[in-house]
Design a protein around this motif. Structure first.
Motif, PDB file in Angstrom:
ATOM      1  N   VAL A  33       0.560  -1.120  -0.066  1.00 39.49           N
ATOM      2  CA  VAL A  33      -0.285  -0.320  -0.063  1.00 39.49           C
ATOM      3  C   VAL A  33       0.729   1.572  -0.080  1.00 39.49           C
ATOM      4  O   VAL A  33       0.862   1.992  -1.111  1.00 39.49           O
ATOM      5  CB  VAL A  33      -1.146   0.341   0.982  1.00 39.49           C
ATOM      6  N   LEU A  34       2.075   0.877   1.014  1.00 38.62           N
ATOM      7  CA  LEU A  34       2.960   2.183   0.761  1.00 38.62           C
ATOM      8  C   LEU A  34       3.473   2.826  -0.712  1.00 38.62           C
ATOM      9  O   LEU A  34       3.344   3.478  -0.698  1.00 38.62           O
ATOM     10  CB  LEU A  34       3.714   1.906   2.014  1.00 38.62           C
ATOM     11  N   THR A  35       3.720   1.488  -0.882  1.00 38.09           N
ATOM     12  CA  THR A  35       4.584   1.687  -2.535  1.00 38.09           C
ATOM     13  C   THR A  35       3.551   2.439  -3.345  1.00 38.09           C
ATOM     14  O   THR A  35       4.457   3.409  -4.224  1.00 38.09           O
ATOM     15  CB  THR A  35       4.875   0.203  -3.229  1.00 38.09           C
ATOM     16  N   PHE A  36       2.561   1.862  -3.835  1.00 34.60           N
ATOM     17  CA  PHE A  36       1.641   2.200  -4.477  1.00 34.60           C
ATOM     18  C   PHE A  36       0.647   3.854  -3.782  1.00 34.60           C
ATOM     19  O   PHE A  36       0.259   4.632  -4.870  1.00 34.60           O
ATOM     20  CB  PHE A  36       0.401   1.799  -4.939  1.00 34.60           C
ATOM     21  N   ALA A  37       0.701   3.903  -2.344  1.00 36.28           N
ATOM     22  CA  ALA A  37       0.170   5.584  -2.098  1.00 36.28           C
ATOM     23  C   ALA A  37       1.570   6.513  -2.751  1.00 36.28           C
ATOM     24  O   ALA A  37       0.837   7.533  -3.451  1.00 36.28           O
ATOM     25  CB  ALA A  37       0.898   5.464  -0.692  1.00 36.28           C
ATOM     26  N   GLY A  38       3.008   6.069  -3.253  1.00 28.65           N
ATOM     27  CA  GLY A  38       3.890   6.960  -3.674  1.00 28.65           C
ATOM     28  C   GLY A  38       3.211   8.215  -4.675  1.00 28.65           C
ATOM     29  O   GLY A  38       3.852   9.225  -5.021  1.00 28.65           O
ATOM     30  N   PHE A  39       2.848   5.757  -5.715  1.00 26.24           N
ATOM     31  CA  PHE A  39       2.325   6.749  -6.910  1.00 26.24           C
ATOM     32  C   PHE A  39       0.972   7.755  -7.305  1.00 26.24           C
ATOM     33  O   PHE A  39       1.386   8.642  -7.958  1.00 26.24           O
ATOM     34  CB  PHE A  39       2.353   5.923  -8.027  1.00 26.24           C
ATOM     35  N   PHE A  40       0.128   7.038  -6.025  1.00 27.47           N
ATOM     36  CA  PHE A  40      -1.161   7.999  -5.961  1.00 27.47           C
ATOM     37  C   PHE A  40      -0.885   9.430  -6.079  1.00 27.47           C
ATOM     38  O   PHE A  40      -1.506  10.344  -6.622  1.00 27.47           O
ATOM     39  CB  PHE A  40      -1.927   7.096  -5.279  1.00 27.47           C
ATOM     40  N   CYS A  41       0.618   9.573  -4.675  1.00 30.56           N
ATOM     41  CA  CYS A  41       0.798  10.923  -4.066  1.00 30.56           C
ATOM     42  C   CYS A  41       1.265  11.405  -5.594  1.00 30.56           C
ATOM     43  O   CYS A  41       1.206  12.872  -6.140  1.00 30.56           O
ATOM     44  CB  CYS A  41       1.923  10.473  -3.413  1.00 30.56           C
ATOM     45  N   ALA A  42       2.332  11.083  -6.637  1.00 28.26           N
ATOM     46  CA  ALA A  42       2.601  11.740  -7.106  1.00 28.26           C
ATOM     47  C   ALA A  42       1.339  12.054  -8.821  1.00 28.26           C
ATOM     48  O   ALA A  42       1.309  13.121  -8.472  1.00 28.26           O
ATOM     49  CB  ALA A  42       3.372  10.807  -8.251  1.00 28.26           C
ATOM     50  N   TYR A  43       0.592  11.351  -8.995  1.00 27.19           N
ATOM     51  CA  TYR A  43      -0.644  11.020  -9.523  1.00 27.19           C
ATOM     52  C   TYR A  43      -1.478  12.699  -9.384  1.00 27.19           C
ATOM     53  O   TYR A  43      -1.803  13.408  -9.840  1.00 27.19           O
ATOM     54  CB  TYR A  43      -1.556  10.380  -9.442  1.00 27.19           C
ATOM     55  N   ALA A  44      -1.820  12.949  -8.116  1.00 24.72           N
ATOM     56  CA  ALA A  44      -2.042  13.660  -7.434  1.00 24.72           C
ATOM     57  C   ALA A  44      -1.801  15.220  -7.488  1.00 24.72           C
ATOM     58  O   ALA A  44      -2.237  16.144  -7.893  1.00 24.72           O
ATOM     59  CB  ALA A  44      -2.969  14.267  -6.110  1.00 24.72           C
ATOM     60  N   MET A  49      -4.386  19.331 -18.730  1.00 26.03           N
ATOM     61  CA  MET A  49      -4.138  18.519 -19.225  1.00 26.03           C
ATOM     62  C   MET A  49      -5.277  16.972 -19.309  1.00 26.03           C
ATOM     63  O   MET A  49      -4.564  16.338 -19.758  1.00 26.03           O
ATOM     64  CB  MET A  49      -3.022  18.867 -19.475  1.00 26.03           C
ATOM     65  N   PHE A  50      -4.696  17.102 -17.856  1.00 30.74           N
ATOM     66  CA  PHE A  50      -5.321  15.180 -16.994  1.00 30.74           C
ATOM     67  C   PHE A  50      -6.387  15.419 -17.610  1.00 30.74           C
ATOM     68  O   PHE A  50      -7.339  14.462 -18.144  1.00 30.74           O
ATOM     69  CB  PHE A  50      -5.165  15.322 -15.232  1.00 30.74           C
ATOM     70  N   ILE A  51      -7.744  15.732 -17.708  1.00 37.09           N
ATOM     71  CA  ILE A  51      -8.936  16.181 -18.186  1.00 37.09           C
ATOM     72  C   ILE A  51      -9.151  15.205 -19.738  1.00 37.09           C
ATOM     73  O   ILE A  51      -8.855  14.240 -20.545  1.00 37.09           O
ATOM     74  CB  ILE A  51      -9.650  17.274 -17.578  1.00 37.09           C
ATOM     75  N   PHE A  74       0.860  10.546 -19.201  1.00 38.91           N
ATOM     76  CA  PHE A  74       1.167   9.012 -20.178  1.00 38.91           C
ATOM     77  C   PHE A  74       2.878   8.371 -18.852  1.00 38.91           C
ATOM     78  O   PHE A  74       2.556   6.793 -19.095  1.00 38.91           O
ATOM     79  CB  PHE A  74       1.574   9.064 -21.777  1.00 38.91           C
ATOM     80  N   SER A  75       3.306   8.891 -18.444  1.00 42.76           N
ATOM     81  CA  SER A  75       4.430   8.640 -17.763  1.00 42.76           C
ATOM     82  C   SER A  75       3.796   7.523 -16.229  1.00 42.76           C
ATOM     83  O   SER A  75       4.088   6.922 -16.429  1.00 42.76           O
ATOM     84  CB  SER A  75       5.519  10.099 -17.293  1.00 42.76           C
ATOM     85  N   ILE A  76       2.713   8.498 -15.660  1.00 49.77           N
ATOM     86  CA  ILE A  76       2.071   8.647 -14.782  1.00 49.77           C
ATOM     87  C   ILE A  76       1.373   7.018 -15.004  1.00 49.77           C
ATOM     88  O   ILE A  76       1.112   5.761 -14.128  1.00 49.77           O
ATOM     89  CB  ILE A  76       1.574   9.732 -14.298  1.00 49.77           C
ATOM     90  N   TYR A  77       0.465   6.942 -16.160  1.00 51.43           N
ATOM     91  CA  TYR A  77      -0.439   5.681 -16.662  1.00 51.43           C
ATOM     92  C   TYR A  77       0.339   4.921 -16.652  1.00 51.43           C
ATOM     93  O   TYR A  77       0.098   3.739 -15.901  1.00 51.43           O
ATOM     94  CB  TYR A  77      -1.021   6.057 -18.101  1.00 51.43           C
ATOM     95  N   PHE A  78       1.328   4.284 -18.015  1.00 54.87           N
ATOM     96  CA  PHE A  78       2.720   3.827 -17.651  1.00 54.87           C
ATOM     97  C   PHE A  78       3.156   3.039 -16.629  1.00 54.87           C
ATOM     98  O   PHE A  78       3.023   1.658 -16.227  1.00 54.87           O
ATOM     99  CB  PHE A  78       3.856   3.546 -18.842  1.00 54.87           C
ATOM    100  N   LEU A 110      -7.072   3.054  -8.981  1.00 55.56           N
ATOM    101  CA  LEU A 110      -6.633   3.076  -9.898  1.00 55.56           C
ATOM    102  C   LEU A 110      -7.444   3.727 -11.755  1.00 55.56           C
ATOM    103  O   LEU A 110      -7.212   4.932 -12.415  1.00 55.56           O
ATOM    104  CB  LEU A 110      -5.330   1.907 -10.737  1.00 55.56           C
ATOM    105  N   PHE A 111      -8.376   2.742 -11.509  1.00 56.13           N
ATOM    106  CA  PHE A 111      -9.683   2.755 -12.568  1.00 56.13           C
ATOM    107  C   PHE A 111     -10.279   4.244 -12.739  1.00 56.13           C
ATOM    108  O   PHE A 111     -10.133   4.733 -13.553  1.00 56.13           O
ATOM    109  CB  PHE A 111     -10.205   1.615 -13.122  1.00 56.13           C
ATOM    110  N   PRO A 112     -10.957   4.673 -11.730  1.00 52.83           N
ATOM    111  CA  PRO A 112     -11.380   5.791 -11.581  1.00 52.83           C
ATOM    112  C   PRO A 112     -10.840   6.973 -11.840  1.00 52.83           C
ATOM    113  O   PRO A 112     -10.943   8.457 -12.421  1.00 52.83           O
ATOM    114  CB  PRO A 112     -12.621   5.950 -10.324  1.00 52.83           C
ATOM    115  N   LEU A 113      -9.492   6.766 -11.297  1.00 50.82           N
ATOM    116  CA  LEU A 113      -8.812   7.828 -11.187  1.00 50.82           C
ATOM    117  C   LEU A 113      -8.094   8.208 -12.331  1.00 50.82           C
ATOM    118  O   LEU A 113      -7.660   9.852 -13.077  1.00 50.82           O
ATOM    119  CB  LEU A 113      -7.928   8.249  -9.904  1.00 50.82           C
ATOM    120  N   LEU A 114      -7.642   7.357 -13.316  1.00 54.87           N
ATOM    121  CA  LEU A 114      -7.242   7.432 -15.016  1.00 54.87           C
ATOM    122  C   LEU A 114      -7.953   7.491 -15.457  1.00 54.87           C
ATOM    123  O   LEU A 114      -8.540   8.076 -16.051  1.00 54.87           O
ATOM    124  CB  LEU A 114      -5.978   6.302 -15.078  1.00 54.87           C
TER     125      LEU A 114
END
Lengths: 541, 317, 219
Positions: C35-46, C55-57, C153-157, C211-215
């Motif tokens: 969870v902490l690992t993915f949390a880092g990525f979610f943070c970057a996403y946010a 751009m995100f929209i 796309f960096s974040i997506y991939f 991931l699905f709703p956020l992306l």
């Protein structure tokens, strides 16, 4: 018993395979011990070269500027990731924790072996990075310099990522062992404080380490694909890297110090033959430090972030410092009305009290916003962290090493030479780092290969010289230590099961420890510090 | 003692800005309390160690193992002290970050590995930040490449410079004189050579300097102008004059030779070549040197200085 | 204690119950690290979403909601079959358990296949991370306006990629379970590995549910 246990964990089986595929936590701990000492030596040599270069203001006598930058980076990266983070938990923790809890092994022995091999792989990748020319970014890998320099950043950051998993596996193992495998009679508040410290550390290990793994991965992606996370030219933010990096690296310093503090709790109680004062407060302070440690990462970035953020991080930083103070006062109170003896482990504990006090107190300077503006990125910071990491953790580690040495090998080292080394290190350490505090507040920046052409060059030259001489004293004390410790393995006086007259469980079993830790089921009849109820016989005169 | 230290003390540089004395006052407050607590710990350690030394007698020790009163005391007192320190420090910190209205603005450009200061009057001054005394100066700082940090110990001022944005700080010098500027965020090879100077002048001296600042004295020989420019624009941090190769090729003996390039043809090192290399360095990279290391000096260097550098290079055989 | 319970008993434990309790706690501790690992990525996403909201929209329209939605249903179903597999072992129906494990594996594979097609479309349109971003003008490729579209796309991939690696790891673990189930290792008295892999699998599913709703969905 007073005798040397003939059939013990060291010689239960003697094939190489029995070591390479061991599931015995003590053998794994011993392998870790040798590995971390090896990396400590490399890191130490790098430091000696750095200090040699800084003997003169003009750079280039020993190292050219690029080599110097690589040396100070590697000194930091090796010391932190390959030595200090695994040092107390993986080496001492593995050797001692299950025995202290009265159990046969950790919860997941195969995971433990995996942790060791992941450490070997990670360190090997690190060595590969070093021989490929090393890295010159500082161990902090700040972008955009780290995303653009052409040194071996990817292999070193990948090494850090892999090493992180080793730390995580150890953390998981210790948490489960402490929760589920305590011998009957050892309740949470009857556990030795060393266990509490390892437990709090393990919590930090599993929560914080994934974040550095992600950070290193993002940096690798940045270098390989220019993903645009940290590079401003590609829409990213260098300060974001700092936030990610320090979110792990600040809790990491508590991974480093908490187990060391646990060792000090053990040593002070045993060598004052007195019940530890404020047991619940010491245990609670470990947990508080673990929690607060996650909330203060921004204090590494006061000169780079928003003022409001700085205010928040500063105030929480002070709250984080208070529990450490509580511990020091409780240890001092433990000495009161004790029966104190000054063998080497206790000399290291005293070293710790004084040196860690300096380290912690100088942290107050750095947590103070206005003063930090002046001191940030100067030698003051370098001195502060060496006081807490080396004067704190390394000294505590050495104390633990001397304390548990007879349990590990069944033999005692030369007490006389151990005292010489412990005292020499105290003076050498202070001589090395006190001048650095002064230089820092006078304006000497860190990571400087050369300090010519400044208003205070002459004065800095004087202090740098003192510091370098101090480093030689430290080196000498370690050489002496290496000699008497190695000599004792085969030639030391037989220690017996309990040379110190201590009450924790590891001393109620023979030395060296039997392969399955206990020859008979351990019976818990008293608490770990019940020197007011029980007098344990020393097995050595 | 610490409230107005005109001289450097054992621990701190001289106070040469308006904020220095309050920063120092807090430093010493923390310092004396640090000495107190360190003394307390040292005293207890050695006193208890001596008084309760193990004299070999058998027996159990005291059962006293906690005191909530003590715990509260030794938490509360440090708590109060750190709160004092926090508010005091935060107060000064806010002052250090709120730029006075109407401050004189100077733009600071940091790049690997030199400082350049651009004045509102339209000219730039490499390496030296010349300012009038007793005047608030606002620094609008930018980096051309990686992280740098602007630090003047005597002013107690430091601010990291993050690429792609403007970082702002200020100071008001209280003394005339020369003070070091040092880069305090590691930025590569010659990080420790990225030095500059703040030259604080009296208002009248400053006005005098300002008049002549953008004009290079015509009577100074071009070669001298070049020699000075070589140091002030920090060419020396990448290009040696003794033949050793650094981040960039050495300037020794290059005049009149054919320089080999990475992707373009060999070119003669003449006046135009030198000029192009200074103003448009990415155009032709000399073979064997990493792409993108030399920043442009367009807008920063003056025409006569380019002419001077040409003469200087001719001289280095 | 029955022999089934003690067959896989590891002797550093006091009894099989301690072993089971330890395994559970250990797996939960490991899941926390995930969870902490993915949390880092979610943070970057946010953070990048906050900096580049328009751009995100725009960029998220380049993602195929149908494929993403199908994958969500696929994964949730696979979690169901995983849970059923555990249930069947508990009531001593190894055959049904085996079927459900195989179904879980098939669903996981389906997820990856759909992912493959999604990625392939991205490559076709040049919607790639960082420096590889090279958008083609084509009828089936959404043009993206806004600054720094390569960041999306960096974040997506990175996020779906890391998640995909976890799906593959989960599949390997499920294959291991299948082999052991065929060999009859698991009984109502001992099925710890199935339960532990189940926990892991549920987390992999849960991460995708975030991931699905956020992306894909937020517009």
């Amino acid at each position: 018993m007073r005798e040397y246990l003939e059939k013990n964990y060291l010689n239960e089986e003697t094939t190489i395979k029995s070591w390479l595929l061991t599931l015995d936590h003590k053998r794994i701990g011993l392998m870790y011990l040798f590995a971390i000492m090896f990396f400590f030596a490399i890191g130490g040599f790098l430091a000696l070269f750095i200090r040699l270069e800084l003997l003169t203001p003009i750079g280039g006598d020993i190292l050219d500027k690029d080599t110097y930058n690589v040396f100070y980076t590697l000194h930091g990266a090796i010391m932190i990731f390959m030595f200090i983070i695994p040092s107390v938990p993986a080496a001492m923790g593995n050797l001692i924790l299950p025995v202290m809890l009265g159990t046969k092994d950790v919860a997941f022995p195969r995971l433990n072996l995996a942790s060791w091999y992941v450490y070997v792989v990670g360190s090997s990748i690190g060595i590969f990075s070093i021989v490929s020319g090393g890295v010159d970014t500082g161990w902090t890998f700040y972008t955009p310099y780290s995303s653009s320099t052409d040194t071996a950043v990817i292999s070193m950051t990948f090494a850090v990522l892999v090493l992180g998993f080793s730390s995580i596996f150890t953390g998981i193992n210790f948490i489960v062992t402490v929760h589920k495998m305590r011998a009957p009679g050892i309740t949470w508040f009857k556990m030795p404080l060393f266990i509490w410290s390892l437990y709090a550390t393990a919590l930090i290990q599993i929560l914080a380490t994934p974040v550095i793994a992600v950070t290193m991965l993002l940096l690798i992606m940045e270098r390989t694909f220019q993903v645009g996370i940290f590079d401003p030219a590609m829409g990213g933010d260098p300060v974001l890297f700092q936030h990610f990096f320090w979110f792990y690296s600040h809790p990491a310093v508590y991974i480093m110090i908490l187990p060391g503090m646990g060792i000090i709790s053990e040593i002070i109680s045993v060598f004052s033959k007195k019940k530890i004062f404020g047991y619940k407060f010491i245990a609670g302070s470990s947990m508080a430090i673990a929690l607060f440690g996650f909330l203060v990462w921004g204090h590494h970035m006061f000169t780079a972030e928003s003022e409001f953020a700085a205010l928040v991080f500063s105030i929480i930083t002070y709250l984080t410092a208070l529990p450490s103070g509580v511990k020091i006062f409780n240890w001092l109170a433990t000495l009161y009305k004790g029966k104190i003896s000054f063998e080497a482990p206790m000399l290291y504990a005293i070293n710790f009290l004084l040196l860690f006090a300096i380290g912690g107190l100088t942290g107050i300077f750095l947590g103070t916003l206005s003063v930090d503006v002046m001191l940030h990125d100067t030698y003051f910071v370098v001195a502060h962290f060496h006081y807490v990491m080396m004067g704190g953790t390394v000294i505590a580690f050495l104390g633990g090493l001397h304390y548990w040495w007879p349990k590990i090998w069944g033999r005692m080292y030369s007490e006389k030479w151990a005292r010489v080394s412990a005292i020499l290190i105290f003076f050498g350490f202070n001589l090395t780092f006190i001048p650095q505090f002064i230089m820092g507040s006078l304006g000497m920046p860190r990571r400087y290969w050369q300090y010519d052409g400044m208003l205070n060059t002459e004065l800095f030259h004087f202090y740098h010289t003192l510091s370098t001489v101090g480093s030689w004293m430290i080196a000498l004390s370690f050489i002496i230590m290496l000699i008497y410790l190695v000599h004792s393995i085969k030639n030391g006086k037989v220690a017996g099961s309990n040379p110190w007259g201590a009450l924790t469980l590891e001393w109620q079993t023979p030395s060296p420890t039997p392969a399955h830790n206990f020859l008979e089921e351990p019976k818990i009849t008293h608490g770990p510090y019940a020197y007011d109820e029980v007098e344990a016989e020393r097995t050595i005169d | 003692m610490f409230l107005n230290a005109t001289e450097q003390t054992a621990w701190l540089p001289q106070q040469a800005s308006t904020i220095a004395s309050e920063v120092d006052a807090l430093f010493y407050f923390i310092y004396y309390w640090t000495l107190f607590f360190l003394g307390l710990v040292t005293f207890c350690t050695f006193y208890f160690g001596w008084k309760y030394k193990n004299n070999g007698k058998k027996g159990l020790t005291s059962s006293v193992d906690h005191s909530t009163l003590l715990e509260v005391t030794w938490t509360a007192i440090p708590f109060v002290l750190v709160m004092i320190v926090f508010f005091w420090g935060a107060g000064s910190y806010i002052k250090m970050n709120v730029i006075p209205y109407g401050a004189m603005e100077v733009n600071v450009t940091a790049q690997k590995w030199s400082w350049n200061f651009k004045y509102k009057e339209g000219f730039s001054n490499p390496r030296e930040l010349v300012v009038p005394v007793n005047t608030p100066i606002k620094l609008v700082m930018e980096s051309q490449d990686v992280l740098h940090s602007f630090y003047v110990p005597e002013f107690r001022v430091k601010m990291d410079i993050i690429p792609n944005r403007y970082m702002m700080t200020w100071f008001e010098a209280t003394k005339t004189g020369e003070f070091d500027i040092m880069c305090t965020e590691y930025c590569g090879s010659s990080h420790s050579e990225m030095l500059g100077k703040v030259i604080v002048k009296s208002q009248s001296d400053y006005n005098e300097w300002l008049e002549k600042a953008n004009v290079i004295d015509e009577s100074i020989p071009l070669v001298e102008v070049g020699r000075t420019a070589y140091k002030r624009y920090a060419c020396n941090t990448c290009h040696s004059i003794d033949g050793t190769s650094g981040t960039g090729p050495s300037l020794k003996g290059i005049w009149g030779t054919m320089a080999e390039h990475e992707s373009t043809a060999a070119l003669l090192v003449d006046e135009n070549y030198i000029r192009e290399s200074i103003l448009n360095p990415q155009k032709d990279i000399v073979k064997g040197y990493p792409y993108g290391n030399m920043p442009t000096f367009k807008g920063l260097i003056r025409g006569r200085e380019i002419e001077g550098l040409i003469e200087y290079i001719k001289e280095i055989k | 204690m029955s022999t089934e319970k003690t067959k896989y008993f590891q002797h550093h434990f006091v009894d099989p119950d301690q072993q089971y309790e330890s395994s559970k706690l250990g797996m939960w501790a490991f899941l926390v690290t995930e969870v902490l690992t993915f949390a880092g990525f979610f943070c970057a996403y946010a953070i990048f979403r906050a900096w580049n909201p328009d751009m995100f929209i725009n960029a998220h329209k380049a993602l195929d909601v149908v494929m993403g939605g199908t994958n969500t249903v696929v994964l949730i179903t696979s979690s169901l079959t995983m849970a059923l597999a555990i249930r069947y072992i508990q009531i001593n129906n190894s055959r049904a358990a085996l079927i459900n494990l195989v179904l879980t594996l098939i669903f996981a594979g389906t997820f990856l296949v759909i992912k493959y097609f999604e990625y392939e479309h991205k490559f076709h349109c040049g919607h790639l991370p960082g420096a590889l971003y090279n958008p083609h003008i084509a009828p089936d490729c959404v043009a993206i306006e806004g600054n720094n579209p390569h960041v999306f796309f960096s974040i997506y991939f990175m996020m779906t990629g890391l998640h995909g690696i976890h799906v593959i790891a989960g599949m390997a673990l499920i294959v291991w379970l299948i082999i052991r189930t065929i060999k009859g290792h698991f009984t109502p008295a001992y099925y710890t590995p199935v339960e532990m892999v189940g926990l892991f699998w549920h987390l992999v599913d849960l991460i995708w549910i975030f991931l699905f709703p956020l992306l894909y969905l937020i517009g």
